[in-house]
Design a protein around this motif. Structure first.
Motif, PDB file in Angstrom:
ATOM      1  N   ASP A 140      -3.326  11.594  -3.786  1.00  9.02           N
ATOM      2  CA  ASP A 140      -2.203  10.701  -3.811  1.00  9.02           C
ATOM      3  C   ASP A 140      -2.248   9.530  -2.538  1.00  9.02           C
ATOM      4  OD1 ASP A 140      -2.271  11.949  -1.137  1.00  9.02           O
ATOM      5  OD2 ASP A 140      -0.060  12.876  -1.398  1.00  9.02           O
ATOM      6  N   THR A 141      -3.469   9.185  -2.593  1.00  8.28           N
ATOM      7  CA  THR A 141      -4.094   8.102  -1.734  1.00  8.28           C
ATOM      8  C   THR A 141      -2.906   6.751  -2.284  1.00  8.28           C
ATOM      9  OG1 THR A 141      -5.965   8.901  -1.119  1.00  8.28           O
ATOM     10  CG2 THR A 141      -5.593   6.608  -0.698  1.00  8.28           C
ATOM     11  N   TRP A 142      -3.005   6.431  -3.357  1.00 11.39           N
ATOM     12  CA  TRP A 142      -2.638   5.208  -4.009  1.00 11.39           C
ATOM     13  C   TRP A 142      -1.015   5.462  -4.426  1.00 11.39           C
ATOM     14  CZ3 TRP A 142      -7.479   6.808  -5.005  1.00 11.39           C
ATOM     15  CH2 TRP A 142      -8.397   5.900  -4.174  1.00 11.39           C
ATOM     16  N   GLN A 143      -0.702   6.699  -4.556  1.00 15.85           N
ATOM     17  CA  GLN A 143       0.745   6.958  -5.245  1.00 15.85           C
ATOM     18  C   GLN A 143       1.914   6.319  -4.450  1.00 15.85           C
ATOM     19  OE1 GLN A 143       1.837  10.847  -5.237  1.00 15.85           O
ATOM     20  NE2 GLN A 143       3.540  10.767  -6.745  1.00 15.85           N
ATOM     21  N   HIS A 144       2.677   5.632  -4.976  1.00 13.65           N
ATOM     22  CA  HIS A 144       3.821   5.015  -4.315  1.00 13.65           C
ATOM     23  C   HIS A 144       5.108   4.658  -5.344  1.00 13.65           C
ATOM     24  CE1 HIS A 144       3.424   0.991  -5.799  1.00 13.65           C
ATOM     25  NE2 HIS A 144       1.988   0.868  -5.974  1.00 13.65           N
TER      26      HIS A 144
END
Length: 490
Positions: A76-80
């Motif tokens: 979920d590093t880039w989940q936003h």
């Protein structure tokens, strides 16, 4: 294709696919960070979390209430943002960790879309075993190994992910290569209300008995060698007869075993067949992984070395030819320093064999004329008998087409089928646009699922263009779904 050749077909799909990852040996099960590091994209924030999710053993039986856990990897590093996209890799015939390094394209584009990345493990593979250690001991336990059950697992997983109120309307885009590419396309076809679009790379969705001819696959392998050295296929073709001649006597078998430093000396016909399969797998692996990220590529160098050794044979005889080939095979990437192990490579408990023996009857064959291999026709009767001996099942060659369609994809939508022309599997893929939303992307300079690999400064232009097409359609699918979701909520 008889029982011995069936083994060759199975290995071509799973073992070579595993070797393709990162152009390195298959990763150790359970080591996610190793897989990422070898793909060249590792950092602390990019490591996946391994999770488990409970699914029914049988999605289509109301009276069987047994369940088990499938594994999935999450990043979920880039989940936003609310309702962020879910990029789901439809796991195939591997440990799910092994799929990570072959699909770096997903996390190349995840920051742009703010996406959650999920890699789902296919039931009966890796550690996602419906009956634990007993999954393969009882023939009755095999029956739940189907693509239909696997797709239903993925749908349940998606519904679970969307059960979070902040992800209720998250668009889902699937990705997959090879068999995983087939699953990526099929899940969009079967569950269009769940999946918003699919990137299906190197997926031989038509390479079934009775649908596509069995010969072209090995003809492409042969043309790969021919493109590097026009004399090479002819020379390789001669080696099969030389092996038969030399191994026809005890003295010859001893000589070849010693000359090639075989781990298991040749003493019978089974050993001879294993040696030939080993060579066929190596040649085919080089063709499948013949990407053009560097010039010359590793595969080109290896093929050129094989051809050079054969052309430089010291004498025009069986001994001369096989002495030269022996020098070549000792340079193979998978060569053990002490000896060459030609024994059949273990396929994870025969799962893929079972799938090919039931619903996915993939057909491959050789004629020894238009290709550089031993003539081995596809004999369905022998193939069926072998499946009966192994699993007590009768292959259903038309089942995959009955379930998913083969001759007509006009009802499908939002799928990009990509195929590299250097990949032998492209002969069984979708090579023409079906409609405005079912697109065929042909990549002249790509090998097997190369467009799913991470970007590289030396990527060929056609590969870069293919990835740009993927991104364009992904953006379109996400936007269309969001507009639809708004209209429904009003």
């Amino acid at each position: 294709m008889g029982s011995e050749s069936v083994k060759t077909l199975i290995y071509l799909f799973i073992v070579i696919h595993a070797k393709f990852i990162c152009h390195c040996e298959s990763q150790k099960p359970g080591n996610v960070s190793n897989s990422i590091e070898q793909s060249g994209i590792a950092s602390d924030e990019e490591r996946f979390i391994v999770k488990k999710f409970t699914v029914p053993v049988d999605h289509f039986n109301f009276r069987l209430n047994k369940t088990f856990e499938i594994r999935y990897l999450v990043n979920d590093t880039w989940q936003h943002g609310k309702n962020s996209p879910i990029f789901l890799y439809t796991g195939n015939e591997l440990y799910i960790e092994d799929a990570v390094g072959s699909a770096a394209f997903i996390y190349d584009i995840a920051p742009t879309f703010g996406a959650l990345i999920v890699f789902a493990e296919h039931r009966y593979y890796g550690e996602s075993l419906p009956f634990g250690n007993e999954s393969f001991s009882n023939p009755e336990n095999w029956g739940y190994l189907t693509s239909q059950q696997a797709l239903a697992d993925y749908v349940d997983l998606i519904e679970f992910l969307r059960s979070n109120s902040s992800m209720k309307h998250s668009p889902v885009i699937t990705f997959g290569g090879s068999y995983g590419g087939m699953l990526s396309a099929w899940i969009r076809m079967k569950y269009p209300h769940v999946i918003q679009g699919a990137i299906s790379s190197s997926a031989p969705v038509f390479q079934f008995h009775g649908i596509r001819d069995c010969e072209p696959y090995f003809q492409v392998v042969t043309s790969t060698f021919e493109a590097i050295d026009s004399e090479c296929p002819k020379l390789i073709r001669e080696t099969w007869g030389a092996i038969d001649n030399i191994t026809s006597t005890d003295e010859g078998r001893k000589w070849l075993s010693a000359q090639w430093k075989l781990c298991t000396p040749i003493t019978n016909k089974i050993h001879i067949a294993q040696l030939k399969r080993w060579l066929q797998r190596r040649y085919t692996s080089l063709a499948i992984t013949n990407d053009r990220q560097s010039t010359p590529s590793y595969s080109e160098k290896q093929i050129n070395e094989i051809c050079t050794h054969l052309k430089n044979a010291t004498e025009d005889s069986d001994i001369g030819i096989l002495s030269a080939l022996g020098l070549a095979v000792k340079t193979f990437k998978y060569f053990n320093d002490e000896c060459i192990n030609t024994a059949d490579e273990p396929i994870v408990d025969q799962q893929w064999t079972y799938q090919v023996c039931t619903e996915l009857v993939i057909n491959l064959c050789t004629d020894g004329v238009r290709d550089m291999f031993n003539p081995e026709p596809f004999n369905f009767e022998e193939f069926s008998e072998d499946c009966q001996k192994k699993f007590g099942v009768t292959p259903q060659p038309g089942l995959a087409c009955k379930i998913y369609g083969c001759s007509d994809f006009n009802a499908a939508s939002n799928i990009v089928f990509s195929n590299g022309l250097l990949d032998p599997w492209h002969v069984g893929g979708v090579l023409r646009n079906v409609s405005d939303s079912v697109i065929a992307v042909i990549i002249p300079e790509a090998a097997h699922q190369f467009d799913l690999a991470g970007s590289h400064p030396q990527d060929p232009k056609s590969v870069i263009e293919a990835r740009n097409i993927h991104k364009t359609f992904i953006s379109k699918w996400i936007e269309e779904y969001r507009e639809m979701s708004k209209s429904i909520s009003l």
